[in-house]
Structure formats: C-alpha cells, structure tokens
Motif scaffolding. Structure first.
Motif, PDB file in Angstrom:
ATOM      1  N   CYS A 151       8.310  10.921   0.225  1.00 31.77           N
ATOM      2  CA  CYS A 151       7.499   9.749  -0.105  1.00 31.77           C
ATOM      3  C   CYS A 151       7.894   8.549   0.756  1.00 31.77           C
ATOM      4  N   LEU A 152       9.222   8.374   0.953  1.00 28.79           N
ATOM      5  CA  LEU A 152       9.694   7.258   1.772  1.00 28.79           C
ATOM      6  C   LEU A 152       9.265   7.427   3.230  1.00 28.79           C
ATOM      7  N   LEU A 153       9.249   8.663   3.712  1.00 29.36           N
ATOM      8  CA  LEU A 153       8.785   8.919   5.084  1.00 29.36           C
ATOM      9  C   LEU A 153       7.301   8.582   5.235  1.00 29.36           C
ATOM     10  N   ILE A 154       6.492   8.939   4.234  1.00 30.63           N
ATOM     11  CA  ILE A 154       5.068   8.616   4.282  1.00 30.63           C
ATOM     12  C   ILE A 154       4.868   7.107   4.337  1.00 30.63           C
ATOM     13  N   VAL A 155       5.595   6.383   3.477  1.00 34.70           N
ATOM     14  CA  VAL A 155       5.498   4.920   3.480  1.00 34.70           C
ATOM     15  C   VAL A 155       5.957   4.355   4.818  1.00 34.70           C
ATOM     16  N   SER A 156       7.043   4.902   5.382  1.00 39.98           N
ATOM     17  CA  SER A 156       7.543   4.436   6.676  1.00 39.98           C
ATOM     18  C   SER A 156       6.517   4.659   7.773  1.00 39.98           C
ATOM     19  N   GLY A 157       5.874   5.818   7.747  1.00 37.59           N
ATOM     20  CA  GLY A 157       4.847   6.091   8.741  1.00 37.59           C
ATOM     21  C   GLY A 157       3.679   5.139   8.646  1.00 37.59           C
ATOM     22  N   ILE A 158       3.266   4.814   7.419  1.00 34.53           N
ATOM     23  CA  ILE A 158       2.149   3.892   7.209  1.00 34.53           C
ATOM     24  C   ILE A 158       2.512   2.481   7.659  1.00 34.53           C
ATOM     25  N   LEU A 159       3.724   2.045   7.302  1.00 34.56           N
ATOM     26  CA  LEU A 159       4.169   0.720   7.736  1.00 34.56           C
ATOM     27  C   LEU A 159       4.305   0.667   9.257  1.00 34.56           C
ATOM     28  N   GLY A 160       4.704   1.796   9.847  1.00 32.82           N
ATOM     29  CA  GLY A 160       4.779   1.858  11.303  1.00 32.82           C
ATOM     30  C   GLY A 160       3.414   1.693  11.941  1.00 32.82           C
ATOM     31  N   LEU A 161       2.398   2.336  11.335  1.00 33.11           N
ATOM     32  CA  LEU A 161       1.027   2.165  11.828  1.00 33.11           C
ATOM     33  C   LEU A 161       0.594   0.715  11.740  1.00 33.11           C
ATOM     34  N   LEU A 162       0.942   0.056  10.633  1.00 35.87           N
ATOM     35  CA  LEU A 162       0.580  -1.347  10.459  1.00 35.87           C
ATOM     36  C   LEU A 162       1.253  -2.215  11.524  1.00 35.87           C
ATOM     37  N   PHE A 163       2.537  -1.922  11.800  1.00 42.86           N
ATOM     38  CA  PHE A 163       3.286  -2.725  12.771  1.00 42.86           C
ATOM     39  C   PHE A 163       2.773  -2.500  14.194  1.00 42.86           C
ATOM     40  N   TRP A 164       2.565  -1.227  14.561  1.00 50.90           N
ATOM     41  CA  TRP A 164       2.190  -0.929  15.945  1.00 50.90           C
ATOM     42  C   TRP A 164       0.720  -1.158  16.219  1.00 50.90           C
TER      43      TRP A 164
ATOM     44  N   ALA B 150     -10.438  -7.625  -0.887  1.00 43.96           N
ATOM     45  CA  ALA B 150      -9.460  -7.605   0.207  1.00 43.96           C
ATOM     46  C   ALA B 150     -10.064  -6.973   1.455  1.00 43.96           C
ATOM     47  N   MET B 151     -10.844  -5.880   1.280  1.00 44.32           N
ATOM     48  CA  MET B 151     -11.428  -5.199   2.439  1.00 44.32           C
ATOM     49  C   MET B 151     -12.599  -5.965   3.035  1.00 44.32           C
ATOM     50  N   THR B 152     -13.173  -6.896   2.279  1.00 40.61           N
ATOM     51  CA  THR B 152     -14.184  -7.785   2.846  1.00 40.61           C
ATOM     52  C   THR B 152     -13.512  -8.875   3.681  1.00 40.61           C
ATOM     53  N   LEU B 153     -12.307  -9.266   3.268  1.00 45.82           N
ATOM     54  CA  LEU B 153     -11.569 -10.315   3.979  1.00 45.82           C
ATOM     55  C   LEU B 153     -10.792  -9.782   5.176  1.00 45.82           C
ATOM     56  N   GLN B 154     -10.379  -8.498   5.137  1.00 41.46           N
ATOM     57  CA  GLN B 154      -9.496  -7.958   6.164  1.00 41.46           C
ATOM     58  C   GLN B 154      -9.882  -6.514   6.477  1.00 41.46           C
ATOM     59  N   GLN B 155      -9.473  -6.023   7.648  1.00 42.35           N
ATOM     60  CA  GLN B 155      -9.773  -4.656   8.062  1.00 42.35           C
ATOM     61  C   GLN B 155      -9.177  -3.659   7.076  1.00 42.35           C
ATOM     62  N   VAL B 156      -9.885  -2.522   6.914  1.00 45.58           N
ATOM     63  CA  VAL B 156      -9.465  -1.502   5.962  1.00 45.58           C
ATOM     64  C   VAL B 156      -8.054  -1.005   6.255  1.00 45.58           C
ATOM     65  N   ALA B 157      -7.733  -0.792   7.538  1.00 43.68           N
ATOM     66  CA  ALA B 157      -6.428  -0.232   7.895  1.00 43.68           C
ATOM     67  C   ALA B 157      -5.286  -1.111   7.392  1.00 43.68           C
ATOM     68  N   TYR B 158      -5.417  -2.417   7.537  1.00 42.15           N
ATOM     69  CA  TYR B 158      -4.369  -3.329   7.097  1.00 42.15           C
ATOM     70  C   TYR B 158      -4.266  -3.352   5.569  1.00 42.15           C
ATOM     71  N   VAL B 159      -5.415  -3.385   4.910  1.00 44.02           N
ATOM     72  CA  VAL B 159      -5.427  -3.429   3.445  1.00 44.02           C
ATOM     73  C   VAL B 159      -4.814  -2.159   2.863  1.00 44.02           C
ATOM     74  N   ARG B 160      -5.238  -1.007   3.371  1.00 41.59           N
ATOM     75  CA  ARG B 160      -4.737   0.262   2.857  1.00 41.59           C
ATOM     76  C   ARG B 160      -3.255   0.458   3.178  1.00 41.59           C
ATOM     77  N   ALA B 161      -2.826  -0.048   4.317  1.00 37.23           N
ATOM     78  CA  ALA B 161      -1.404   0.065   4.664  1.00 37.23           C
ATOM     79  C   ALA B 161      -0.550  -0.738   3.686  1.00 37.23           C
ATOM     80  N   LEU B 162      -0.933  -1.981   3.429  1.00 44.09           N
ATOM     81  CA  LEU B 162      -0.194  -2.786   2.461  1.00 44.09           C
ATOM     82  C   LEU B 162      -0.305  -2.181   1.063  1.00 44.09           C
ATOM     83  N   GLY B 163      -1.428  -1.538   0.788  1.00 42.22           N
ATOM     84  CA  GLY B 163      -1.650  -0.949  -0.528  1.00 42.22           C
ATOM     85  C   GLY B 163      -0.700   0.184  -0.864  1.00 42.22           C
ATOM     86  N   GLN B 164       0.060   0.661   0.124  1.00 44.26           N
ATOM     87  CA  GLN B 164       1.024   1.727  -0.147  1.00 44.26           C
ATOM     88  C   GLN B 164       2.161   1.252  -1.043  1.00 44.26           C
TER      89      GLN B 164
END
Length: 300
Positions: free
Chosen positions: A287-300, A247-261
């Motif tokens: 835990c939900l706040l951490i996931v929300s923050g990560i998804l926010g990073l992915l969106f923004w 997945a990280m060869t196909l896509q940037q690490v930030a996107y992969v790790r964000a979805l990996g949450q």
C-alpha cells in the motif's frame, strides 16, 4: 493553500466513510443493493444542494450542451460498475487491501494517456509507475510464498484483476465527470459541479432501479427496510462526490486523484479500528509503495 486541496481531503474522508458503510451493508443487501444506496439515497440531497446554490446563494444556473449528457452518462455508468466491483472486492480481501487495489487508478490513467493519447512520460514518471506496479505485486503476494510462479498467479488472480479493473473504470468515470462539468456554460465551478452531480446521481438511481426491478425485486424492498443505515451511505456518498466534482472542476483530474490517495490513511484506520482486520507487513508495504508511486507521478 488552493481551495481544491482541502476540498479533496474532505472528499477522500467522506468516500472512505461511504465505503466502510457499504462494506457493513453488503451482508444484508448484497453487492448490487449496497452499491445502489450510494445513489438512491444521495440524489435528493444533490438536488437540494443545487436548489440551495440557485435560490439561497443566488448562483447562476448553467446552460446545457449535448456533450454534457454524453459525458454524464459515460461517467455515471462507469461509476456504477466500478462501485460494484469495489464492494464485491471487500468480500474477497480485507477493507484496506481491497481499497488499495482500486487506488491504482492514477497509475493506470498515466499509462492510458501514454498508450492512447501519446502523452509524454518523463523518466521520473516512468519510475513512479514502476513503483506503483511493484506495490500491486507486493499486495498480491502478501499471503503466498515468494516465487515467480506465485507472483504471476497472484497478479492474474480474480481478486487482483477485479481490483485493478475497478481502479481503471473509476479513472474513466473521473475524466468523464470533469469533461461534463467543464462543458456547462454560464455558471461558476461550484454550481457546475453541483448540477453535474445532481444529473448524474438521478440518472444512476433510475438506471439501477430498472436493473434491480428486472433482476430481483426483493432487493428494492431490502433497500427500503434498511433505510436508516442506507441513508447514511447516500449522505456520505453525495457529500464525497460533491467534493470530488468541485475539486475536479477547479483542478486537473490527475492532481486531484493523486492527492485523494490520502484516503488510504483513513482506510487503514477504519480497517483496524472498525472492522478489527489485521494487515500484514507485506500488505502494508505494498500500500505504501502504491501511494509512493502516485505521489511520484504528482511530483514529476
């Protein structure tokens, strides 16, 4: 749907399964032994995977560069120490909360990029980082009376620092692995990821065997005695790593790790159904706040 998305979800599931098995083994093997089985029982499968791609699927074998070996060693060592921190963390907090601490990785990666590389952060990304930090604070405070003194004490506790450090080192490992895979030439992303995985896990196995032989030879014997359950950790670990690397060869690490949450969803299920642990309302909210923050990073 892009290919890296289902691959990432599958990798997150296998990673959660591996962590659950390591937590189960920690009592009999200790932190170092439970960490070793991930690599020691996984590297033969990784090598067999490369052989299948080369001779079964007839994929082209890549050519190596000096940069590949540097990044592979950096990533391999970082993953060893991050894994040991995570396994040790399971003995300090329950399975779900211990994993949640390590999942601050994408938030830390964004901050490292801003401080070290000067990467720009949008107002939305800053807000997402703040939400993730609040999530960590909420988890740290979940079992203490609410006060500023207790907040500072909890955030600087050994448990919090180990968990956050684990997430940061996992982030370094992920970036190193992507750099290593991309430095290979002449092969497709699947073969490049497989070769990187095989080389890294072989190096990690050799490194940890020498370390265990030096520190306590009995750990090696115990790993062999528990080969049935230990092998399951290795299989789950190498399958998860193969997914992450691809997945990280196909896509940037930030996107992969964000979805990996999404792993946190699997983690709560394992914590509740397998280990019979109870997560209180504040820990769940954190835990939900951490996931929300990560998804926010992915969106923004």
């Amino acid at each position: 749907m892009e290919l890296w998305i289902p691959i990432t979800i599958a990798a997150a599931f296998m990673q959660n399964l591996r962590s659950a098995l390591q937590k189960h083994l920690q009592g009999s093997l200790g932190t170092r032994g439970a960490s070793f089985v991930r690599f020691g029982y996984g590297f033969p499968i990784a090598i067999a995977y490369v052989m299948f791609l080369r001779f079964g699927a007839e994929q082209i074998f890549p050519t190596f560069s000096t940069g590949f070996f540097i990044w592979a060693v950096v990533g391999g060592l970082a993953q060893i120490f991050a894994t040991m921190m995570l396994v040790y963390l399971f003995s300090l907090r329950n399975f779900a909360v211990g994993t949640a601490y390590s999942k601050t990785e994408p938030v830390q990666a964004a901050l490292f990029g801003f401080v070290i590389l000067g990467e720009k952060l949008t107002p939305g990304a800053v807000g997402a980082i703040i939400v993730g930090v609040i999530g960590v604070m909420v988890i740290s405070m979940a079992r203490l009376p609410l006060s500023w003194r207790n907040t500072i004490t909890a955030m600087t506790s050994r448990t919090a620092l180990i968990g956050i450090a684990s997430g940061g080192i996992f982030g370094i490992s992920a970036v190193a692995y992507r750099s290593a895979s991309l430095s290979l030439h002449g092969a497709g992303p699947v073969m490049s990821a497989a070769v990187t995985l095989a080389c890294v896990t072989t190096f990690q196995t050799a490194f940890m065997l020498v370390w265990m032989f030096w520190k306590d030879k009995r750990e090696i014997v115990q790993v062999l005695v528990t080969w049935r359950s230990s092998a399951l950790v290795g299989i789950a670990g190498v399958l998860g790593s193969a997914g992450w690397f691809t997945a990280m060869t196909l896509q940037q690490v930030a996107y992969v790790r964000a979805l990996g949450q999404i792993e946190l969803v699997f983690t709560f299920m394992a914590s509740w159904f397998l280990f019979r642990e109870r997560v209180n309302a504040m820990e769940l909210a954190g835990c939900l706040l951490i996931v929300s923050g990560i998804l926010g990073l992915l969106f923004w």
